[in-house]
Design an enzyme around this catalytic site. Structure first.
Site, PDB file in Angstrom:
ATOM      1  CG  ASP A   1      85.102  11.417  20.571  1.00 39.67           C
ATOM      2  OD1 ASP A   1      85.848  10.523  21.006  1.00 39.67           O
ATOM      3  OD2 ASP A   1      84.795  12.426  21.227  1.00 39.67           O
TER       4      ASP A   1
ATOM      5  N   GLY B   1      85.902   8.398  14.549  1.00 39.82           N
ATOM      6  CA  GLY B   1      85.837   7.019  14.041  1.00 39.82           C
ATOM      7  C   GLY B   1      87.175   6.565  13.458  1.00 39.82           C
ATOM      8  CE  LYS B   2      91.335   9.870  16.235  1.00 41.44           C
ATOM      9  NZ  LYS B   2      90.143  10.646  16.605  1.00 41.44           N
TER      10      LYS B   2
ATOM     11  N   GLY C   1      89.387   6.928  23.103  1.00 38.73           N
ATOM     12  CA  GLY C   1      88.572   5.714  23.184  1.00 38.73           C
ATOM     13  C   GLY C   1      88.233   5.309  21.775  1.00 38.73           C
ATOM     14  CG  HIS C   2      90.742   4.636  18.935  1.00 41.01           C
ATOM     15  ND1 HIS C   2      92.053   4.569  18.552  1.00 41.01           N
ATOM     16  CD2 HIS C   2      90.440   5.959  18.981  1.00 41.01           C
ATOM     17  CE1 HIS C   2      92.519   5.795  18.361  1.00 41.01           C
ATOM     18  NE2 HIS C   2      91.559   6.652  18.624  1.00 41.01           N
ATOM     19  CB  THR C   3      84.048   2.358  19.626  1.00 38.93           C
ATOM     20  OG1 THR C   3      84.102   3.186  20.788  1.00 38.93           O
ATOM     21  CG2 THR C   3      82.996   1.282  19.817  1.00 38.93           C
TER      22      THR C   3
ATOM     23  CD  GLN D   1      93.628  12.636  22.225  1.00 41.97           C
ATOM     24  OE1 GLN D   1      94.774  12.694  21.871  1.00 41.97           O
ATOM     25  NE2 GLN D   1      93.177  11.673  22.995  1.00 41.97           N
TER      26      GLN D   1
ATOM     27  CB  THR E   1      87.547   7.814  27.422  1.00 42.42           C
ATOM     28  OG1 THR E   1      88.243   7.307  26.294  1.00 42.42           O
ATOM     29  CG2 THR E   1      88.490   7.866  28.603  1.00 42.42           C
TER      30      THR E   1
ATOM     31  CE  LYS F   1      79.152   7.397  15.062  1.00 45.95           C
ATOM     32  NZ  LYS F   1      78.933   7.893  16.404  1.00 45.95           N
TER      33      LYS F   1
ATOM     34  CG  ASP G   1      75.071   5.330   9.613  1.00 42.87           C
ATOM     35  OD1 ASP G   1      76.239   5.748   9.478  1.00 42.87           O
ATOM     36  OD2 ASP G   1      74.648   4.836  10.677  1.00 42.87           O
TER      37      ASP G   1
HETATM   38  P1  IMP Z   1      92.674  15.702  28.181  1.00 43.15           P
HETATM   39  O1  IMP Z   1      93.231  15.183  26.911  1.00 43.15           O
HETATM   40  O2  IMP Z   1      92.093  14.637  29.070  1.00 43.15           O
HETATM   41  O3  IMP Z   1      93.631  16.594  28.907  1.00 43.15           O
HETATM   42  O4  IMP Z   1      91.411  16.643  27.829  1.00 43.15           O
HETATM   43  C1  IMP Z   1      91.559  17.884  27.138  1.00 43.15           C
HETATM   44  C2  IMP Z   1      90.420  18.088  26.165  1.00 43.15           C
HETATM   45  O5  IMP Z   1      90.505  17.135  25.105  1.00 43.15           O
HETATM   46  C3  IMP Z   1      89.025  17.898  26.767  1.00 43.15           C
HETATM   47  O6  IMP Z   1      88.124  18.778  26.117  1.00 43.15           O
HETATM   48  C4  IMP Z   1      88.684  16.462  26.401  1.00 43.15           C
HETATM   49  O7  IMP Z   1      87.284  16.241  26.373  1.00 43.15           O
HETATM   50  C5  IMP Z   1      89.298  16.388  25.019  1.00 43.15           C
HETATM   51  N1  IMP Z   1      89.649  15.013  24.614  1.00 43.15           N
HETATM   52  C6  IMP Z   1      90.719  14.291  25.012  1.00 43.15           C
HETATM   53  N2  IMP Z   1      90.727  13.099  24.405  1.00 43.15           N
HETATM   54  C7  IMP Z   1      89.657  13.068  23.601  1.00 43.15           C
HETATM   55  C8  IMP Z   1      89.148  12.093  22.691  1.00 43.15           C
HETATM   56  O8  IMP Z   1      89.704  11.012  22.478  1.00 43.15           O
HETATM   57  N3  IMP Z   1      88.011  12.438  22.048  1.00 43.15           N
HETATM   58  C9  IMP Z   1      87.389  13.638  22.215  1.00 43.15           C
HETATM   59  N4  IMP Z   1      87.847  14.571  23.047  1.00 43.15           N
HETATM   60  C10 IMP Z   1      88.974  14.295  23.728  1.00 43.15           C
END
Ligand code: IMP
Length: 419
Positions: free
Chosen positions: A13, A15-16, A40-42, A219, A293, A324, A326
């Protein structure tokens, strides 16, 4: 042969998506190399918000070529929905034939396990169980969607289906019958098969022709299955090694680590600089820190330079993009963690940041003077308040890594380049 890689330098998260979208201007091909729709890329383009979970952020830039590599795990309904977005933006798409399919039982297993003790706080999207199958040399790949016989063979080889049924039953749920599972998979055939390709060959050809390819991570290094603090990690390789292991590339022009000016985490696991619920709320509200997400409120804390230095070293990061900035406007003083203390001494910088270590240490902070101005309209570094510039310089000095760009808002135009 050169490539640019963008990875997360924290717990995701960072901001990639925004960074990849911007670099897409100079990179005609963008590749997603690991993870699935746990990401989740916003992106905000001309005031319009797009949230992508699976396809590369390049699909929003018309005319780009976008690739999903063999290391990605694909949720079929999400894939089909995002292919539609790519088509609307005139972007071409290629999906690697070897990318794994997230089957309904992967999601069941993930969610059922999370309901038990010892939960990780996963996104519940079936990511871990799908990667388990990949490592166990089983499970459905996108190429299996090409024909029914092949699909059935994959599902039944080595009693795969029977074993998964037994596990779902053991966890307390019922299993979708084989016939229905086959039918469900085939219902996506028409929409997905036309995009299948040997993406490793495609990329090798492009690179031989002199193109610089852009690889987009999901991630972050602190969630990497090998370098992160087990068990609170995701199940894929989030470092630059994820590009090496899936595309056989070992030389990179730039490995950009994206880091927020503060820190967030979703899910369970240690977080040394986490703020109290009240203090967390201020950053969460200012930064809109809710999972793209799952909608979960993100845990918030101060920037942790020990963790960032570790991510730079383990991730193969050569430069940083700071996002971020700001959000920090209005703090009189900004604490930044510079050291971990363990039993009265400073933890060695070489120490691997495992769970027991992160749970034992006490963070030590430097207190940097803040700034009160709204900086969202700054477009060059010289426009920033002196203390904001000093905040950036401090991070650079402490990490020994250049910060080549920073963002002061979600729009494409709110990125300040420093080189
Ligand atoms: P999983 O990838 O759904 O198996 O989750 C494993 C861990 O990675 C959990 O702590 C999730 O919250 C975290 N996680 C997975 N994808 C993201 C992401 O895109 N952003 C932040 N945390 C993530």
């Amino acid at each position: 042969m050169v490539a640019t890689v963008v990875i997360g330098a924290q717990w995701g998260d960072e901001g990639k998506g925004k960074v990849v979208d911007l670099l897409g201007k100079d990179h005609p091909t963008v590749v997603r190399f690991h993870g699935g729709n746990n990401a989740g890329h916003t992106l905000v383009v001309n005031g319009k918000k797009h949230v992508l979970h699976l396809l590369p952020s390049g699909i929003i830039r018309s005319g780009t070529t976008n690739i999903v590599g063999p290391g990605v795990v694909c949720d079929l309904p999400v894939l089909v929905a995002e292919l539609q977005i790519a088509a609307e933006h005139n972007s071409s798409m290629y999906l690697d034939e070897h990318a794994a399919v997230i089957l309904p039982h992967h999601i069941q297993i993930d969610q059922l396990r999370e309901q038990r003790a010892g939960k990780v706080g996963t996104t519940g999207r079936g990511i871990g169980p799908c990667y388990e199958d990949t490592v166990a040399r089983r499970g459905v790949k996108l190429r299996d969607l090409k024909n029914e016989e092949r699909l059935r063979k994959t599902l039944t080889r080595g009693d795969y289906y029977g074993e998964r049924c037994a596990l779902v039953r053991h966890l307390g749920d019922s299993f979708i019958p084989l016939h229905d599972l086959v039918g469900w998979c085939l219902s996506f055939q028409e929409k997905i098969v036309p995009y299948l390709a040997d993406t490793r060959a495609l990329i090798a050809e492009k690179m031989t022709a002199g193109e610089t390819i852009l690889f987009e991570g999901a991630q972050g290094v602190l969630l990497d299955v090998m370098q992160g603090a087990l068990p609170y990690v995701t199940s894929s390789i989030c470092t630059v090694a994820g590009v090496s292991s899936t595309f056989g590339l070992y030389a990179f022009e730039r490995v950009i680590g994206v880091a927020k000016a503060y820190l967030t985490r979703v899910g369970e696991g240690p977080f040394p600089t986490e703020l109290s619920p009240d203090a967390s709320e201020r950053l969460r509200t200012a930064g809109g820190e809710y999972g793209a997400t799952t909608g979960r409120p993100r845990r918030c804390g101060w920037l942790d330079l020990v963790a960032l230095r570790y991510a730079i070293r383990m991730g193969g990061i050569t430069e940083l993009f700071l996002t971020k900035l700001d959000v920090l406007s209005g703090y009189g003083m900004i604490p930044v963690c510079t050291q971990y203390m363990q039993g009265g001494t400073s933890l060695s910088t070489e120490t691997t940041l495992t769970c027991p270590i992160l749970e034992q240490i006490t963070p030590r902070y430097a207190e940097l003077p803040g700034w009160s101005e709204d900086i969202t309209n700054c477009r060059v570094e010289a426009d920033l308040p002196k203390n904001a510039r000093e905040y950036i310089a401090f991070i650079e000095k402490e990490t020994q890594t250049p910060i080549t760009a920073l963002s002061v808002g979600p729009e494409r135009s709110q990125i300040i380049f420093r080189t």
